[in-house]
Every structure is written in C-alpha cells, then in structure tokens.
Motif scaffolding. Structure first.
Motif, short mmCIF file in Angstrom:
data_model
loop_
_atom_site.label_atom_id
_atom_site.label_comp_id
_atom_site.label_asym_id
_atom_site.label_seq_id
_atom_site.Cartn_x
_atom_site.Cartn_y
_atom_site.Cartn_z
N ASN A 88 0.80 -1.23 0.00
CA ASN A 88 0.00 0.00 0.00
C ASN A 88 0.84 1.28 0.00
OD1 ASN A 88 0.99 -0.05 2.58
ND2 ASN A 88 -1.00 -0.13 3.60
N GLY A 89 2.15 1.18 -0.17
CA GLY A 89 2.98 2.36 -0.36
C GLY A 89 3.50 3.02 0.90
N HIS A 90 2.64 3.26 1.90
CA HIS A 90 3.03 3.86 3.18
C HIS A 90 3.63 5.26 3.05
CE1 HIS A 90 2.57 0.74 6.41
NE2 HIS A 90 2.32 0.03 5.35
N ALA A 91 3.24 6.03 2.03
CA ALA A 91 3.69 7.41 1.93
C ALA A 91 2.89 8.28 2.90
CB ALA A 91 3.51 7.93 0.51
N THR A 92 3.48 9.39 3.33
CA THR A 92 2.77 10.36 4.15
C THR A 92 1.93 11.23 3.22
OG1 THR A 92 4.59 10.35 5.74
CG2 THR A 92 3.02 12.17 5.89
N LYS A 93 0.62 11.04 3.25
CA LYS A 93 -0.24 11.57 2.20
C LYS A 93 -0.36 13.09 2.20
CE LYS A 93 -2.95 7.30 2.10
NZ LYS A 93 -2.14 6.79 0.99
N ARG A 94 -0.18 13.76 3.35
CA ARG A 94 -0.30 15.21 3.40
C ARG A 94 1.05 15.90 3.32
NH1 ARG A 94 -4.46 17.22 1.53
NH2 ARG A 94 -4.09 19.15 2.71
N LYS A 160 3.28 3.41 -6.17
CA LYS A 160 4.28 2.33 -6.20
C LYS A 160 5.66 2.89 -6.60
CE LYS A 160 1.48 -1.08 -5.18
NZ LYS A 160 1.18 -2.18 -6.08
N LEU A 161 5.67 3.80 -7.55
CA LEU A 161 6.94 4.41 -7.96
C LEU A 161 7.54 5.24 -6.84
CD1 LEU A 161 6.09 5.49 -11.61
CD2 LEU A 161 7.64 3.66 -10.92
N LEU A 162 6.69 5.96 -6.10
CA LEU A 162 7.19 6.75 -4.97
C LEU A 162 7.77 5.84 -3.89
CD1 LEU A 162 7.61 9.34 -3.40
CD2 LEU A 162 5.21 9.24 -2.68
N ALA A 163 7.13 4.70 -3.65
CA ALA A 163 7.67 3.75 -2.67
C ALA A 163 9.06 3.27 -3.10
CB ALA A 163 6.72 2.56 -2.52
N LEU A 164 9.22 3.00 -4.39
CA LEU A 164 10.53 2.61 -4.90
C LEU A 164 11.53 3.76 -4.73
CD1 LEU A 164 12.54 0.84 -6.44
CD2 LEU A 164 11.45 1.58 -8.57
N GLY A 165 11.10 4.97 -5.04
CA GLY A 165 11.98 6.13 -4.91
C GLY A 165 12.44 6.35 -3.47
N ASP A 178 7.38 -5.41 -2.73
CA ASP A 178 6.23 -6.27 -2.49
C ASP A 178 5.13 -5.94 -3.50
OD1 ASP A 178 4.28 -7.93 -1.52
OD2 ASP A 178 4.37 -7.20 0.53
N GLU A 179 5.01 -6.78 -4.53
CA GLU A 179 4.01 -6.66 -5.59
C GLU A 179 3.97 -5.26 -6.21
OE1 GLU A 179 0.24 -8.48 -5.11
OE2 GLU A 179 0.95 -9.97 -3.67
N PRO A 180 5.07 -4.81 -6.80
CA PRO A 180 5.10 -3.46 -7.38
C PRO A 180 4.16 -3.27 -8.56
CG PRO A 180 7.05 -4.70 -8.02
CD PRO A 180 6.35 -5.51 -6.97
N ALA A 181 3.77 -4.36 -9.24
CA ALA A 181 2.92 -4.23 -10.42
C ALA A 181 1.44 -4.40 -10.11
CB ALA A 181 3.33 -5.25 -11.49
N VAL A 189 3.60 -0.85 -16.08
CA VAL A 189 4.35 -2.05 -15.67
C VAL A 189 5.61 -2.20 -16.51
CG1 VAL A 189 4.32 -4.58 -15.61
CG2 VAL A 189 2.38 -3.29 -14.72
N ARG A 190 5.49 -2.01 -17.82
CA ARG A 190 6.66 -2.11 -18.71
C ARG A 190 7.70 -1.04 -18.35
NH1 ARG A 190 2.52 -3.21 -22.51
NH2 ARG A 190 2.47 -1.03 -23.18
N GLU A 191 7.23 0.16 -18.04
CA GLU A 191 8.15 1.22 -17.64
C GLU A 191 8.81 0.89 -16.30
OE1 GLU A 191 6.10 4.92 -17.62
OE2 GLU A 191 5.82 4.98 -19.79
#
Length: 260
Positions: A88-94, A160-165, A178-181, A189-191
């Motif tokens: 689910n990413g776990h980014a701080t949304k605000r 998902k990209l932000l979690a990777l970043g 964990d299941e990035p796609a 997905v290809r990118e």
C-alpha cells in the motif's frame, strides 16, 4: 564462491500450528534482480516480513552480507542497507512527493536539536545534496512533474513508484519490492521493469521482488524462486521456472499442466 548479499537458510515460521514457512532457503547475489513467486498463501509475504525484521521466525537463519540479522528490529536492518516496500505504499499523504523523498534519507545532520543549532552550514550543504539526489531519482522514475503534489493525490501506479523512490533514497544495497505491479496499468508495468533494471545497472542496486505478474518477472528478473505451501518448489531463470511441470501444476492444475 562469493558470499551472497542475502542468504535465507532453512527458514520456518508457524502461526498457531499453521506452517507458513517450512525450511525455506534462497540466495540473492549482489547486483542481481531476483523474483519470488507462488500462489496466494504460499508464504511470500511472511518471508518478506521475517527477512526485514517485522516478524520473528521460529527456526533458520537470515544473513545480510554474511551478518545474521534475525532478531534485529526493522530500523536496524534498514540501516545495514536492506529495505522493503509494502503493497500500500506507506507514503505520508499530506506531504508532497519531494518531501516524502527527503524524509526517507537517513542520517541527516539536522535531526538532533543540538546539531541543528551548531552545524547550520553543514546542514545546508547536506540538504542541498539530498535535494539534488531526490530530484535525480524522481526524474529516473518519471515523477518530476508531480514532485510538489501531495502524495495522497497520486495514482496507484505513482504510489508504487514513490515507494521505490523512497527505498532508493535510503541508499539501500538491497531493495525488497512487495508486488510493485499490483493494480498498475500494463504500460506503466513495462516502464517499471525498465526503471528497476536501470537502477540496477546504473546504481548497483540489488532487488528481491514478490510479484504475480509473470511478464514483470520475465522482463525484470535474472533468477526466480517459487514457493508452494510454505516450501521451496523450484528455482531458475524465468524461462526455466515457467517450463517446470511442478510450477505449471501449482498454477494451472494437473490436467492443464499435462497439456502444457
């Protein structure tokens, strides 16, 4: 032979008598991209949680750069250079995308009150360097145009990209995805595959990836481990694994496997 970056040795974990993992072993070599696949409930997420310190395990060993990490807290394992993302990413949304990236960087001089008062020039220099690094990673992940957007406004794929970043921003050696796609449109997905391979080739990052999308696994991974019912089932290149009758049986059933 060179010591693997990550070695999981006969790992076992039970929940109230249910054997989620039974003598599971795998290795991840430095600079490789390794996939972890298997049907739902086979133990993939449990393995990730045990390796990253979020769950204790009952038996076996986990070694990172040859050092046992079993029993370590997740933040201590992360400081050694092993980090993981969540579905689910776990980014701080605000907070903005850029702020989330900067928050992920560890060892910042200004984190301690006394240093914040006494080392202002050093803090400014470090913040300038971190800002440049964050913008470079966002450019690689094609997130530059949303750098000042609140993270909560991003699409599922962008999350998902932000979690990777954020994982890359930690300057980790091994990144567990964990299941990035999952829930990501096929074009992204290809990118994503291209970005993961680029991070490996240009930055020397190593990846261990849980994924159900076999096109992602085939495009990104050098080696694949397959779990079934909490046990090792098969391993090899993506092509070898997809031809393995045992894997076909688990995914397709005996009748379809025989036809394949």
């Amino acid at each position: 032979m060179a010591t693997p970056l990550l070695a999981v040795e006969r790992l076992s974990k039970s929940f109230s008598g249910f054997h989620a993992l039974q003598d599971v072993s795998l290795e991840v070599g430095e600079g490789s991209i390794v996939g972890l696949v298997g049907p739902n409930g086979c133990g993939k997420s449990t393995l990730f949680n045990c390796v990253s310190g979020f769950l204790p395990f009952d038996a076996g060993q986990v070694r990172f750069r040859g050092t046992p990490v079993g029993g370590m807290a997740p933040h201590r394992i992360a400081r050694l250079g092993l980090v993981r993302t969540f579905q689910n990413g776990h980014a701080t949304k605000r907070m903005t995308v850029l702020e989330n990236m900067l928050m992920a960087a560890g060892g910042q001089t200004g984190e301690l009150p006394l240093q914040a008062l006494l080392r202002r020039p050093a803090i400014r220099m470090q913040q300038t360097a971190l800002l440049g690094r964050a913008r470079e990673i966002l450019e690689t992940l094609k997130l530059t145009r949303v750098a000042n957007e609140y993270a909560g406004n991003l699409s599922g794929g962008q999350q998902k990209l932000l979690a990777l970043g954020r994982a890359v921003m930690c300057d980790a050696d091994l990144i567990m995805l964990d299941e990035p796609a999952a829930g990501v449109n096929p074009t992204l997905v290809r990118e994503f595959v291209s970005m993961v391979r680029d991070l490996r080739d240009r930055s020397g990052k190593t990846f261990l990836i849980i994924e159900h999308d076999m096109k992602f696994i085939s495009g990104a991974c050098d080696h694949v481990f397959v779990l079934s019912a909490g046990r090792n089932l098969s391993s090899g290149t993506p092509a070898q694994v997809q031809r393995d009758p045992r894997v076909l049986e688990v995914y397709l059933g005996k009748r379809h496997a025989a036809v394949a």
